[in-house]
Design a protein around this motif. Structure first.
Motif, PDB file in Angstrom:
ATOM      1  N   THR A 157     -46.330 -10.363  -9.327  1.00 46.13           N
ATOM      2  CA  THR A 157     -46.853  -9.468 -10.357  1.00 46.13           C
ATOM      3  C   THR A 157     -45.747  -8.573 -10.881  1.00 46.13           C
ATOM      4  O   THR A 157     -44.645  -8.487 -10.304  1.00 46.13           O
ATOM      5  N   THR A 158     -46.040  -7.865 -11.956  1.00 50.13           N
ATOM      6  CA  THR A 158     -45.032  -7.024 -12.601  1.00 50.13           C
ATOM      7  C   THR A 158     -45.311  -5.535 -12.414  1.00 50.13           C
ATOM      8  O   THR A 158     -44.840  -4.719 -13.191  1.00 50.13           O
ATOM      9  N   TYR A 159     -46.098  -5.165 -11.422  1.00 50.63           N
ATOM     10  CA  TYR A 159     -46.442  -3.762 -11.275  1.00 50.63           C
ATOM     11  C   TYR A 159     -45.309  -2.951 -10.645  1.00 50.63           C
ATOM     12  O   TYR A 159     -45.334  -1.716 -10.697  1.00 50.63           O
ATOM     13  N   ALA A 160     -44.299  -3.621 -10.045  1.00 49.68           N
ATOM     14  CA  ALA A 160     -43.208  -2.887  -9.413  1.00 49.68           C
ATOM     15  C   ALA A 160     -41.912  -3.623  -9.674  1.00 49.68           C
ATOM     16  O   ALA A 160     -41.873  -4.859  -9.761  1.00 49.68           O
ATOM     17  N   GLN A 161     -40.856  -2.866  -9.769  1.00 52.64           N
ATOM     18  CA  GLN A 161     -39.524  -3.437  -9.998  1.00 52.64           C
ATOM     19  C   GLN A 161     -38.626  -3.079  -8.812  1.00 52.64           C
ATOM     20  O   GLN A 161     -38.619  -1.949  -8.338  1.00 52.64           O
ATOM     21  N   ASP A 189     -34.751 -14.471  -3.159  1.00 48.25           N
ATOM     22  CA  ASP A 189     -34.853 -14.376  -4.616  1.00 48.25           C
ATOM     23  C   ASP A 189     -34.828 -12.897  -4.994  1.00 48.25           C
ATOM     24  O   ASP A 189     -35.839 -12.185  -4.906  1.00 48.25           O
ATOM     25  N   ASN A 190     -33.638 -12.434  -5.439  1.00 49.36           N
ATOM     26  CA  ASN A 190     -33.442 -11.021  -5.747  1.00 49.36           C
ATOM     27  C   ASN A 190     -33.645 -10.763  -7.243  1.00 49.36           C
ATOM     28  O   ASN A 190     -32.875 -10.058  -7.877  1.00 49.36           O
ATOM     29  N   ASN A 191     -34.675 -11.300  -7.789  1.00 48.57           N
ATOM     30  CA  ASN A 191     -35.007 -11.012  -9.180  1.00 48.57           C
ATOM     31  C   ASN A 191     -35.781  -9.699  -9.238  1.00 48.57           C
ATOM     32  O   ASN A 191     -36.686  -9.473  -8.443  1.00 48.57           O
ATOM     33  N   GLU A 192     -35.426  -8.858 -10.196  1.00 48.09           N
ATOM     34  CA  GLU A 192     -36.020  -7.536 -10.229  1.00 48.09           C
ATOM     35  C   GLU A 192     -37.494  -7.556 -10.606  1.00 48.09           C
ATOM     36  O   GLU A 192     -38.233  -6.620 -10.228  1.00 48.09           O
ATOM     37  N   LEU A 193     -37.947  -8.586 -11.326  1.00 45.12           N
ATOM     38  CA  LEU A 193     -39.354  -8.651 -11.707  1.00 45.12           C
ATOM     39  C   LEU A 193     -40.035  -9.902 -11.135  1.00 45.12           C
ATOM     40  O   LEU A 193     -40.831  -9.812 -10.216  1.00 45.12           O
ATOM     41  N   ARG A 194     -39.759 -11.044 -11.676  1.00 48.46           N
ATOM     42  CA  ARG A 194     -40.420 -12.276 -11.255  1.00 48.46           C
ATOM     43  C   ARG A 194     -39.433 -13.415 -11.333  1.00 48.46           C
ATOM     44  O   ARG A 194     -38.878 -13.705 -12.396  1.00 48.46           O
ATOM     45  N   GLY A 195     -39.187 -14.062 -10.211  1.00 49.22           N
ATOM     46  CA  GLY A 195     -38.295 -15.199 -10.169  1.00 49.22           C
ATOM     47  C   GLY A 195     -39.060 -16.505 -10.103  1.00 49.22           C
ATOM     48  O   GLY A 195     -40.287 -16.553 -10.163  1.00 49.22           O
ATOM     49  N   THR A 220     -29.892 -14.270  -7.916  1.00 53.45           N
ATOM     50  CA  THR A 220     -29.981 -13.076  -8.759  1.00 53.45           C
ATOM     51  C   THR A 220     -30.738 -13.388 -10.048  1.00 53.45           C
ATOM     52  O   THR A 220     -30.984 -14.551 -10.396  1.00 53.45           O
ATOM     53  N   GLY A 221     -31.058 -12.297 -10.725  1.00 51.89           N
ATOM     54  CA  GLY A 221     -31.749 -12.443 -12.007  1.00 51.89           C
ATOM     55  C   GLY A 221     -30.758 -12.565 -13.156  1.00 51.89           C
ATOM     56  O   GLY A 221     -29.565 -12.886 -12.963  1.00 51.89           O
ATOM     57  N   ASN A 222     -31.268 -12.274 -14.351  1.00 54.54           N
ATOM     58  CA  ASN A 222     -30.477 -12.447 -15.565  1.00 54.54           C
ATOM     59  C   ASN A 222     -29.973 -11.132 -16.147  1.00 54.54           C
ATOM     60  O   ASN A 222     -29.288 -11.146 -17.173  1.00 54.54           O
TER      61      ASN A 222
END
Length: 514
Positions: A355-359, A294-300, A383-385
Protein backbone atom coordinates in the motif's frame (compact mmCIF):
# COMPACT_ATOMS: atom_id res chain seq x y z
CA UNK A 1 137.50 -70.04 53.21
CA UNK A 2 134.73 -71.08 50.82
CA UNK A 3 132.09 -69.19 52.75
CA UNK A 4 134.05 -65.99 52.71
CA UNK A 5 134.72 -66.41 48.97
CA UNK A 6 131.03 -66.91 48.21
CA UNK A 7 130.11 -63.95 50.35
CA UNK A 8 132.51 -61.75 48.44
CA UNK A 9 131.08 -62.86 45.09
CA UNK A 10 127.55 -62.17 46.32
CA UNK A 11 128.49 -58.64 47.35
CA UNK A 12 130.09 -58.05 43.94
CA UNK A 13 126.92 -59.11 42.18
CA UNK A 14 124.80 -56.83 44.32
CA UNK A 15 127.08 -53.89 43.62
CA UNK A 16 126.94 -54.54 39.85
CA UNK A 17 123.15 -54.84 39.81
CA UNK A 18 122.77 -51.65 41.83
CA UNK A 19 125.03 -49.78 39.44
CA UNK A 20 122.99 -50.95 36.42
CA UNK A 21 119.73 -49.93 38.04
CA UNK A 22 121.14 -46.55 38.95
CA UNK A 23 122.25 -45.92 35.36
CA UNK A 24 119.05 -47.02 33.54
CA UNK A 25 116.15 -46.16 35.85
CA UNK A 26 115.12 -42.47 35.94
CA UNK A 27 113.17 -42.76 39.17
CA UNK A 28 114.82 -43.68 42.51
CA UNK A 29 114.25 -47.28 43.35
CA UNK A 30 113.79 -46.75 47.06
CA UNK A 31 109.99 -46.51 46.69
CA UNK A 32 109.61 -49.78 44.82
CA UNK A 33 111.97 -52.79 44.93
CA UNK A 34 113.22 -54.33 41.77
CA UNK A 35 111.04 -57.32 40.86
CA UNK A 36 114.02 -58.96 39.12
CA UNK A 37 116.17 -59.00 42.31
CA UNK A 38 115.72 -61.70 44.89
CA UNK A 39 116.85 -60.32 48.24
CA UNK A 40 118.86 -62.67 50.31
CA UNK A 41 119.27 -62.62 54.03
CA UNK A 42 122.65 -61.66 55.39
CA UNK A 43 124.50 -64.66 56.68
CA UNK A 44 125.96 -62.62 59.53
CA UNK A 45 124.14 -63.48 62.74
CA UNK A 46 122.61 -60.39 64.31
CA UNK A 47 120.37 -60.18 67.31
CA UNK A 48 116.87 -58.85 66.76
CA UNK A 49 115.68 -55.96 68.83
CA UNK A 50 113.05 -56.24 71.49
CA UNK A 51 110.12 -55.12 69.30
CA UNK A 52 110.90 -57.25 66.27
CA UNK A 53 109.98 -60.44 68.07
CA UNK A 54 106.60 -59.15 69.14
CA UNK A 55 105.72 -57.16 66.00
CA UNK A 56 107.21 -59.05 63.12
CA UNK A 57 104.91 -57.43 60.54
CA UNK A 58 106.57 -54.05 61.14
CA UNK A 59 110.04 -55.28 60.46
CA UNK A 60 109.88 -53.93 56.85
CA UNK A 61 110.06 -50.40 58.20
CA UNK A 62 113.40 -51.03 59.86
CA UNK A 63 115.80 -50.50 56.99
CA UNK A 64 118.85 -49.96 59.19
CA UNK A 65 118.71 -53.31 60.99
CA UNK A 66 118.70 -56.81 59.54
CA UNK A 67 115.67 -58.94 60.26
CA UNK A 68 115.81 -62.65 61.05
CA UNK A 69 113.11 -64.46 59.10
CA UNK A 70 110.56 -66.50 61.00
CA UNK A 71 110.92 -70.22 60.70
CA UNK A 72 109.00 -71.73 57.76
CA UNK A 73 107.83 -68.23 56.71
CA UNK A 74 109.60 -65.89 54.40
CA UNK A 75 108.97 -62.26 53.55
CA UNK A 76 106.45 -61.65 50.75
CA UNK A 77 109.06 -60.05 48.52
CA UNK A 78 111.49 -62.98 48.94
CA UNK A 79 109.09 -65.73 47.84
CA UNK A 80 110.07 -67.46 44.62
CA UNK A 81 108.19 -66.50 41.49
CA UNK A 82 105.28 -68.72 40.45
CA UNK A 83 104.37 -69.63 36.89
CA UNK A 84 101.02 -67.89 37.30
CA UNK A 85 100.63 -64.15 37.54
CA UNK A 86 101.55 -63.08 41.10
CA UNK A 87 99.29 -61.01 43.30
CA UNK A 88 100.52 -57.43 43.53
CA UNK A 89 102.55 -56.88 46.73
CA UNK A 90 102.50 -53.82 48.95
CA UNK A 91 105.16 -52.20 46.81
CA UNK A 92 103.40 -52.82 43.46
CA UNK A 93 100.92 -50.09 42.56
CA UNK A 94 97.52 -51.32 41.43
CA UNK A 95 96.89 -50.90 37.72
CA UNK A 96 94.87 -47.82 36.96
CA UNK A 97 91.48 -48.14 35.16
CA UNK A 98 91.50 -47.75 31.41
CA UNK A 99 89.45 -44.57 31.56
CA UNK A 100 91.36 -42.97 34.50
CA UNK A 101 92.90 -39.56 33.98
CA UNK A 102 96.17 -40.73 35.57
CA UNK A 103 96.90 -43.30 32.89
CA UNK A 104 99.91 -42.25 30.80
CA UNK A 105 99.71 -41.89 27.05
CA UNK A 106 100.65 -44.88 24.84
CA UNK A 107 103.95 -43.21 23.90
CA UNK A 108 104.99 -42.92 27.58
CA UNK A 109 104.08 -46.55 28.22
CA UNK A 110 106.28 -47.70 25.36
CA UNK A 111 109.23 -45.68 26.69
CA UNK A 112 108.83 -47.08 30.21
CA UNK A 113 108.57 -50.60 28.87
CA UNK A 114 111.70 -50.11 26.78
CA UNK A 115 113.63 -48.77 29.81
CA UNK A 116 112.48 -51.70 31.93
CA UNK A 117 113.46 -54.18 29.20
CA UNK A 118 116.94 -52.62 28.84
CA UNK A 119 117.50 -52.71 32.59
CA UNK A 120 116.45 -56.34 32.70
CA UNK A 121 118.86 -57.25 29.90
CA UNK A 122 121.68 -55.43 31.68
CA UNK A 123 120.90 -57.26 34.89
CA UNK A 124 120.91 -60.60 33.12
CA UNK A 125 124.26 -59.87 31.49
CA UNK A 126 125.70 -58.79 34.84
CA UNK A 127 124.40 -61.86 36.66
CA UNK A 128 125.03 -64.48 33.96
CA UNK A 129 126.48 -67.86 35.09
CA UNK A 130 129.52 -67.28 32.97
CA UNK A 131 130.60 -64.39 35.24
CA UNK A 132 129.62 -65.90 38.58
CA UNK A 133 130.34 -69.47 37.73
CA UNK A 134 128.33 -71.17 40.47
CA UNK A 135 125.02 -69.41 41.27
CA UNK A 136 122.38 -69.67 38.55
CA UNK A 137 120.23 -66.60 37.88
CA UNK A 138 116.79 -66.34 39.41
CA UNK A 139 114.00 -66.85 36.79
CA UNK A 140 112.32 -63.56 35.99
CA UNK A 141 108.59 -63.11 35.54
CA UNK A 142 107.74 -61.06 32.45
CA UNK A 143 105.87 -57.91 33.42
CA UNK A 144 102.74 -56.90 31.48
CA UNK A 145 103.56 -54.02 29.13
CA UNK A 146 100.34 -52.23 30.02
CA UNK A 147 101.47 -51.56 33.61
CA UNK A 148 104.47 -49.26 34.01
CA UNK A 149 107.29 -50.26 36.38
CA UNK A 150 107.30 -46.90 38.07
CA UNK A 151 104.54 -44.42 38.61
CA UNK A 152 101.04 -44.88 39.92
CA UNK A 153 98.81 -42.67 41.94
CA UNK A 154 101.62 -41.72 44.32
CA UNK A 155 103.61 -40.11 41.46
CA UNK A 156 100.68 -38.25 39.86
CA UNK A 157 99.83 -34.69 40.83
CA UNK A 158 96.81 -34.57 43.10
CA UNK A 159 94.25 -31.87 42.25
CA UNK A 160 93.40 -29.39 44.95
CA UNK A 161 89.93 -28.57 46.17
CA UNK A 162 86.83 -30.74 46.54
CA UNK A 163 86.70 -33.68 44.18
CA UNK A 164 83.54 -34.70 42.32
CA UNK A 165 82.10 -38.10 43.22
CA UNK A 166 83.43 -40.89 41.03
CA UNK A 167 81.14 -41.96 38.23
CA UNK A 168 79.76 -45.44 38.41
CA UNK A 169 81.00 -47.82 35.81
CA UNK A 170 78.52 -48.67 33.09
CA UNK A 171 80.30 -51.75 31.85
CA UNK A 172 77.96 -54.05 33.72
CA UNK A 173 74.81 -52.38 32.43
CA UNK A 174 73.48 -53.91 29.22
CA UNK A 175 72.89 -51.60 26.30
CA UNK A 176 75.10 -48.83 27.71
CA UNK A 177 78.20 -47.86 25.71
CA UNK A 178 81.53 -47.82 27.56
CA UNK A 179 82.84 -44.28 28.12
CA UNK A 180 85.93 -43.41 26.15
CA UNK A 181 89.08 -41.80 27.45
CA UNK A 182 90.26 -38.49 25.99
CA UNK A 183 92.87 -40.32 23.90
CA UNK A 184 90.25 -42.72 22.50
CA UNK A 185 87.86 -39.87 21.74
CA UNK A 186 90.57 -38.37 19.55
CA UNK A 187 90.44 -41.45 17.29
CA UNK A 188 86.70 -42.18 17.64
CA UNK A 189 84.89 -38.83 17.76
CA UNK A 190 81.62 -40.50 16.71
CA UNK A 191 81.91 -43.36 19.18
CA UNK A 192 83.27 -46.87 18.90
CA UNK A 193 81.87 -48.71 15.86
CA UNK A 194 79.50 -51.49 16.81
CA UNK A 195 78.32 -49.90 20.03
CA UNK A 196 74.86 -48.44 20.21
CA UNK A 197 75.06 -44.73 20.89
CA UNK A 198 72.98 -43.17 23.59
CA UNK A 199 69.48 -42.26 22.57
CA UNK A 200 69.39 -38.58 21.74
CA UNK A 201 66.26 -36.62 22.44
CA UNK A 202 64.73 -35.10 19.30
CA UNK A 203 64.88 -31.31 19.15
CA UNK A 204 61.86 -29.48 20.46
CA UNK A 205 60.18 -28.38 17.25
CA UNK A 206 57.18 -26.09 17.15
CA UNK A 207 55.03 -25.05 14.23
CA UNK A 208 52.23 -22.62 13.76
CA UNK A 209 48.86 -23.81 12.59
CA UNK A 210 49.07 -22.01 9.25
CA UNK A 211 52.48 -23.59 8.56
CA UNK A 212 51.10 -27.08 9.22
CA UNK A 213 48.11 -26.43 6.99
CA UNK A 214 50.37 -25.20 4.18
CA UNK A 215 52.56 -28.28 4.58
CA UNK A 216 49.61 -30.60 4.04
CA UNK A 217 49.26 -32.01 0.52
CA UNK A 218 46.63 -30.42 -1.67
CA UNK A 219 43.43 -32.46 -2.10
CA UNK A 220 43.03 -34.25 -5.38
CA UNK A 221 40.67 -32.60 -7.86
CA UNK A 222 37.26 -34.22 -7.95
CA UNK A 223 36.25 -35.86 -11.25
CA UNK A 224 33.83 -34.25 -13.65
CA UNK A 225 30.14 -34.11 -12.76
CA UNK A 226 28.66 -33.65 -16.22
CA UNK A 227 28.96 -35.15 -19.70
CA UNK A 228 31.11 -38.01 -20.89
CA UNK A 229 33.90 -37.06 -18.50
CA UNK A 230 31.68 -37.85 -15.53
CA UNK A 231 30.94 -41.32 -16.91
CA UNK A 232 34.63 -42.04 -17.50
CA UNK A 233 35.61 -40.48 -14.14
CA UNK A 234 37.95 -38.01 -15.84
CA UNK A 235 39.02 -34.57 -14.72
CA UNK A 236 36.60 -31.73 -15.44
CA UNK A 237 36.93 -29.68 -18.60
CA UNK A 238 37.83 -26.01 -18.75
CA UNK A 239 34.21 -24.85 -18.53
CA UNK A 240 33.38 -26.96 -15.51
CA UNK A 241 36.66 -26.07 -13.81
CA UNK A 242 36.01 -22.32 -14.24
CA UNK A 243 32.54 -22.85 -12.82
CA UNK A 244 34.02 -24.52 -9.74
CA UNK A 245 36.40 -21.63 -9.27
CA UNK A 246 33.54 -19.15 -9.52
CA UNK A 247 31.51 -21.10 -6.96
CA UNK A 248 34.42 -21.13 -4.54
CA UNK A 249 34.90 -17.38 -5.01
CA UNK A 250 31.20 -16.68 -4.42
CA UNK A 251 31.41 -18.67 -1.17
CA UNK A 252 34.13 -16.40 0.25
CA UNK A 253 33.85 -16.09 4.02
CA UNK A 254 33.70 -12.36 4.77
CA UNK A 255 34.83 -11.13 8.16
CA UNK A 256 31.62 -9.15 8.68
CA UNK A 257 28.14 -8.83 7.12
CA UNK A 258 28.33 -7.15 3.71
CA UNK A 259 25.88 -5.10 1.69
CA UNK A 260 25.48 -5.22 -2.11
CA UNK A 261 23.34 -2.56 -3.77
CA UNK A 262 21.68 -2.96 -7.18
CA UNK A 263 20.84 0.46 -8.64
CA UNK A 264 19.73 2.09 -11.90
CA UNK A 265 17.31 5.05 -11.94
CA UNK A 266 15.61 3.84 -15.14
CA UNK A 267 12.63 1.62 -14.54
CA UNK A 268 12.53 -1.62 -16.50
CA UNK A 269 16.33 -1.90 -16.67
CA UNK A 270 16.30 -5.30 -14.90
CA UNK A 271 17.03 -4.34 -11.28
CA UNK A 272 14.67 -6.82 -9.62
CA UNK A 273 15.57 -9.88 -11.78
CA UNK A 274 19.26 -9.08 -11.37
CA UNK A 275 18.83 -8.83 -7.59
CA UNK A 276 17.09 -12.20 -7.43
CA UNK A 277 19.64 -13.87 -9.74
CA UNK A 278 22.53 -12.57 -7.65
CA UNK A 279 20.90 -13.54 -4.33
CA UNK A 280 20.10 -17.02 -5.63
CA UNK A 281 23.65 -17.60 -6.94
CA UNK A 282 25.16 -16.45 -3.63
CA UNK A 283 22.69 -18.50 -1.62
CA UNK A 284 23.41 -21.69 -3.56
CA UNK A 285 27.18 -21.19 -3.37
CA UNK A 286 27.21 -20.25 0.33
CA UNK A 287 24.43 -22.58 1.47
CA UNK A 288 22.19 -19.82 2.80
CA UNK A 289 22.72 -16.72 4.90
CA UNK A 290 21.57 -14.38 2.10
CA UNK A 291 18.59 -12.02 2.06
CA UNK A 292 17.20 -9.98 -0.88
CA UNK A 293 15.60 -6.72 0.19
CA UNK A 294 13.29 -4.56 -1.93
CA UNK A 295 14.21 -1.06 -0.75
CA UNK A 296 11.64 0.79 -2.81
CA UNK A 297 10.29 3.79 -0.96
CA UNK A 298 6.68 3.16 -2.02
CA UNK A 299 5.88 -0.03 -3.94
CA UNK A 300 8.29 -2.39 -5.63
CA UNK A 301 7.85 -5.44 -7.84
CA UNK A 302 9.71 -8.05 -5.82
CA UNK A 303 6.55 -9.46 -4.29
CA UNK A 304 5.45 -10.25 -7.87
CA UNK A 305 8.71 -11.96 -8.84
CA UNK A 306 9.05 -14.29 -5.85
CA UNK A 307 7.11 -17.19 -4.39
CA UNK A 308 4.76 -16.19 -1.59
CA UNK A 309 5.56 -18.45 1.37
CA UNK A 310 4.43 -16.16 4.15
CA UNK A 311 1.30 -14.02 4.63
CA UNK A 312 3.13 -11.34 6.65
CA UNK A 313 6.00 -10.63 4.29
CA UNK A 314 6.25 -6.85 3.88
CA UNK A 315 8.64 -4.30 5.28
CA UNK A 316 5.74 -2.46 6.90
CA UNK A 317 4.93 -5.42 9.13
CA UNK A 318 8.57 -5.75 10.11
CA UNK A 319 8.77 -2.09 11.12
CA UNK A 320 5.72 -2.50 13.35
CA UNK A 321 7.34 -5.51 15.07
CA UNK A 322 10.71 -3.81 15.40
CA UNK A 323 10.49 -3.34 19.24
CA UNK A 324 10.11 -7.10 19.64
CA UNK A 325 12.69 -8.07 16.96
CA UNK A 326 15.40 -5.81 18.41
CA UNK A 327 15.35 -7.49 21.83
CA UNK A 328 18.56 -9.31 22.89
CA UNK A 329 16.77 -12.65 22.96
CA UNK A 330 15.35 -12.29 19.43
CA UNK A 331 16.12 -15.19 17.10
CA UNK A 332 16.38 -15.79 13.39
CA UNK A 333 13.05 -17.56 13.42
CA UNK A 334 11.39 -14.43 14.77
CA UNK A 335 12.76 -12.38 11.86
CA UNK A 336 12.04 -15.09 9.28
CA UNK A 337 8.35 -14.82 10.07
CA UNK A 338 8.33 -11.56 8.03
CA UNK A 339 10.35 -12.91 5.11
CA UNK A 340 9.79 -15.14 2.10
CA UNK A 341 12.08 -18.13 1.75
CA UNK A 342 13.03 -19.19 -1.77
CA UNK A 343 13.83 -22.89 -1.69
CA UNK A 344 15.58 -23.22 -5.07
CA UNK A 345 17.94 -20.29 -4.47
CA UNK A 346 18.36 -20.84 -0.69
CA UNK A 347 17.78 -17.19 0.20
CA UNK A 348 15.10 -15.09 1.92
CA UNK A 349 13.19 -12.10 0.55
CA UNK A 350 11.94 -8.92 2.24
CA UNK A 351 9.41 -7.22 0.01
CA UNK A 352 8.40 -3.56 -0.02
CA UNK A 353 5.09 -2.12 1.13
CA UNK A 354 2.08 -3.03 -0.97
CA UNK A 355 0.00 0.00 0.00
CA UNK A 356 0.98 3.64 -0.31
CA UNK A 357 -0.01 4.87 3.14
CA UNK A 358 3.63 5.05 4.34
CA UNK A 359 6.96 5.85 2.75
CA UNK A 360 10.29 4.31 3.83
CA UNK A 361 12.64 6.96 5.16
CA UNK A 362 16.35 6.93 6.08
CA UNK A 363 15.66 6.06 9.72
CA UNK A 364 13.57 3.08 8.64
CA UNK A 365 16.37 1.89 6.38
CA UNK A 366 18.86 2.08 9.24
CA UNK A 367 16.65 0.02 11.57
CA UNK A 368 16.05 -2.71 9.01
CA UNK A 369 19.68 -2.76 7.88
CA UNK A 370 20.94 -3.26 11.45
CA UNK A 371 18.41 -6.00 12.09
CA UNK A 372 19.14 -7.95 8.92
CA UNK A 373 22.91 -7.56 9.42
CA UNK A 374 22.46 -9.21 12.79
CA UNK A 375 21.10 -12.46 11.32
CA UNK A 376 22.39 -12.57 7.71
CA UNK A 377 25.87 -12.50 6.21
CA UNK A 378 25.03 -11.02 2.79
CA UNK A 379 22.39 -8.38 2.05
CA UNK A 380 21.42 -7.78 -1.61
CA UNK A 381 19.39 -4.54 -1.81
CA UNK A 382 17.15 -3.62 -4.72
CA UNK A 383 16.59 0.15 -5.01
CA UNK A 384 13.88 2.29 -6.47
CA UNK A 385 13.97 4.86 -9.24
CA UNK A 386 14.27 8.03 -7.17
CA UNK A 387 17.90 8.99 -6.52
CA UNK A 388 16.82 11.85 -4.29
CA UNK A 389 14.97 9.73 -1.72
CA UNK A 390 16.64 9.35 1.67
CA UNK A 391 16.49 5.55 1.75
CA UNK A 392 18.19 5.40 -1.70
CA UNK A 393 21.07 7.56 -0.47
CA UNK A 394 21.37 5.61 2.76
CA UNK A 395 21.71 2.43 0.74
CA UNK A 396 24.58 3.92 -1.24
CA UNK A 397 26.35 4.91 1.96
CA UNK A 398 26.08 1.37 3.36
CA UNK A 399 27.12 -0.33 0.10
CA UNK A 400 30.28 -2.47 -0.01
CA UNK A 401 29.76 -3.23 -3.71
CA UNK A 402 27.59 -1.76 -6.48
CA UNK A 403 25.84 -3.68 -9.28
CA UNK A 404 24.45 -1.66 -12.19
CA UNK A 405 21.94 -3.58 -14.36
CA UNK A 406 21.54 -2.28 -17.94
CA UNK A 407 20.14 -3.26 -21.29
CA UNK A 408 21.75 -2.39 -24.58
CA UNK A 409 19.11 0.31 -25.13
CA UNK A 410 19.57 4.06 -25.20
CA UNK A 411 17.38 5.02 -22.21
CA UNK A 412 18.70 2.29 -19.92
CA UNK A 413 22.34 3.12 -20.66
CA UNK A 414 21.77 6.87 -20.44
CA UNK A 415 20.26 6.60 -16.93
CA UNK A 416 23.25 4.49 -15.77
CA UNK A 417 25.74 7.03 -17.15
CA UNK A 418 23.98 9.90 -15.40
CA UNK A 419 23.99 7.99 -12.09
CA UNK A 420 27.73 7.34 -12.40
CA UNK A 421 28.39 11.01 -13.04
CA UNK A 422 26.27 11.98 -10.05
CA UNK A 423 28.15 9.56 -7.77
CA UNK A 424 31.47 10.75 -9.12
CA UNK A 425 30.74 14.22 -7.72
CA UNK A 426 29.97 12.99 -4.18
CA UNK A 427 33.48 12.43 -2.90
CA UNK A 428 36.27 9.84 -2.74
CA UNK A 429 34.15 7.11 -1.15
CA UNK A 430 31.60 7.23 -3.96
CA UNK A 431 34.40 7.24 -6.52
CA UNK A 432 35.89 4.08 -5.02
CA UNK A 433 32.42 2.52 -5.14
CA UNK A 434 32.23 3.26 -8.88
CA UNK A 435 35.61 1.62 -9.50
CA UNK A 436 34.37 -1.49 -7.72
CA UNK A 437 31.07 -1.55 -9.64
CA UNK A 438 30.00 -4.55 -11.75
CA UNK A 439 27.84 -4.03 -14.84
CA UNK A 440 25.18 -6.74 -15.33
CA UNK A 441 23.80 -6.76 -18.88
CA UNK A 442 20.43 -8.59 -19.01
CA UNK A 443 18.56 -8.30 -22.32
CA UNK A 444 15.07 -9.44 -23.03
CA UNK A 445 13.87 -10.57 -26.43
CA UNK A 446 14.50 -7.75 -28.92
CA UNK A 447 16.23 -5.45 -26.40
CA UNK A 448 19.69 -5.49 -27.96
CA UNK A 449 20.79 -2.48 -29.96
CA UNK A 450 24.11 -3.28 -31.63
CA UNK A 451 25.06 0.37 -32.13
CA UNK A 452 24.49 1.22 -28.47
CA UNK A 453 26.50 -1.80 -27.38
CA UNK A 454 29.34 -0.89 -29.75
CA UNK A 455 29.59 2.64 -28.43
CA UNK A 456 28.94 2.16 -24.69
CA UNK A 457 30.57 -1.19 -23.87
CA UNK A 458 34.09 0.36 -23.89
CA UNK A 459 32.84 3.15 -21.65
CA UNK A 460 31.41 0.81 -19.00
CA UNK A 461 34.46 -1.45 -19.14
CA UNK A 462 36.70 1.56 -18.45
CA UNK A 463 34.60 2.92 -15.56
CA UNK A 464 33.59 -0.29 -13.77
CA UNK A 465 35.52 -3.32 -12.53
CA UNK A 466 33.80 -5.89 -14.81
CA UNK A 467 30.97 -6.35 -17.29
CA UNK A 468 28.95 -9.59 -17.09
CA UNK A 469 26.54 -10.61 -19.84
CA UNK A 470 23.44 -12.54 -18.78
CA UNK A 471 21.86 -14.35 -21.73
CA UNK A 472 18.22 -13.94 -22.60
CA UNK A 473 16.09 -16.40 -20.69
CA UNK A 474 12.41 -16.85 -21.42
CA UNK A 475 11.73 -17.76 -17.81
CA UNK A 476 12.87 -14.28 -16.77
CA UNK A 477 11.09 -12.61 -19.67
CA UNK A 478 7.78 -14.15 -18.58
CA UNK A 479 7.76 -11.67 -15.63
CA UNK A 480 6.51 -14.27 -13.18
CA UNK A 481 8.07 -15.65 -9.97
CA UNK A 482 11.72 -16.34 -10.65
CA UNK A 483 12.58 -19.95 -9.90
CA UNK A 484 16.29 -20.80 -10.09
CA UNK A 485 15.52 -24.40 -10.88
CA UNK A 486 13.70 -23.29 -14.06
CA UNK A 487 16.57 -21.19 -15.45
CA UNK A 488 18.70 -22.28 -18.37
CA UNK A 489 22.16 -23.67 -17.53
CA UNK A 490 23.79 -20.74 -19.33
CA UNK A 491 21.76 -18.30 -17.22
CA UNK A 492 22.76 -20.03 -14.00
CA UNK A 493 26.43 -19.98 -15.04
CA UNK A 494 26.18 -16.26 -15.82
CA UNK A 495 24.54 -15.59 -12.45
CA UNK A 496 27.34 -17.54 -10.73
CA UNK A 497 29.95 -15.53 -12.61
CA UNK A 498 28.21 -12.33 -11.51
CA UNK A 499 28.28 -13.52 -7.89
CA UNK A 500 32.00 -14.34 -8.16
CA UNK A 501 32.87 -10.90 -9.60
CA UNK A 502 30.90 -9.15 -6.88
CA UNK A 503 32.53 -11.24 -4.16
CA UNK A 504 35.95 -10.26 -5.46
CA UNK A 505 35.06 -6.58 -5.21
CA UNK A 506 33.63 -7.03 -1.72
CA UNK A 507 36.90 -8.62 -0.63
CA UNK A 508 38.81 -5.64 -2.03
CA UNK A 509 36.48 -3.23 -0.23
CA UNK A 510 36.95 -5.01 3.11
CA UNK A 511 40.74 -4.78 2.79
CA UNK A 512 40.64 -1.02 2.20
CA UNK A 513 39.91 1.05 5.33
CA UNK A 514 36.86 3.22 4.99
Amino acid sequence: MTDSHNSGQHKDREAAAAEVRRMWQPTPSWSQPDPNQEPEADETDQKPDALSGDFQSDSWSRTDQPVNPVVNQSAPWTQPQQPTQPTPSWTQPAPEPAASWTQPEPEEQDEDSAVAADSAESAESAESPEDTGSIPPVPQQPQPPSVPVFGGSSFQPQPQGPQPPPQQSQQGQPGQPQPLSPAAQHFFPQGVPGQHPAQQQPPNLSYRTDELIQALPLPREAPAERGVRSVLRLRPGSTERSERIARATAATAFRRPVTIVVANPKGGSGKTPTTLLLAGALGQARGGGVVAWDNNELRGNMHLRTHDTNARSTVTDMLQAMPMLTQPDARLGDVAAYLRHQVAGQYDVLTSAITTYAQIEAKDFDQIHRLLSRFYKVLVIDTGNNEGSSNWREAMKAADALVIPIKWKSLSCAAAVQMLEELDNQGPEAQRLIRRAVIAVSNGPGDVNKEVEKQLRPYFESRAAAVVDIPTDMHIAAEGPLDHAALQPATRRAALELAAKVSEQVTIALNVPR
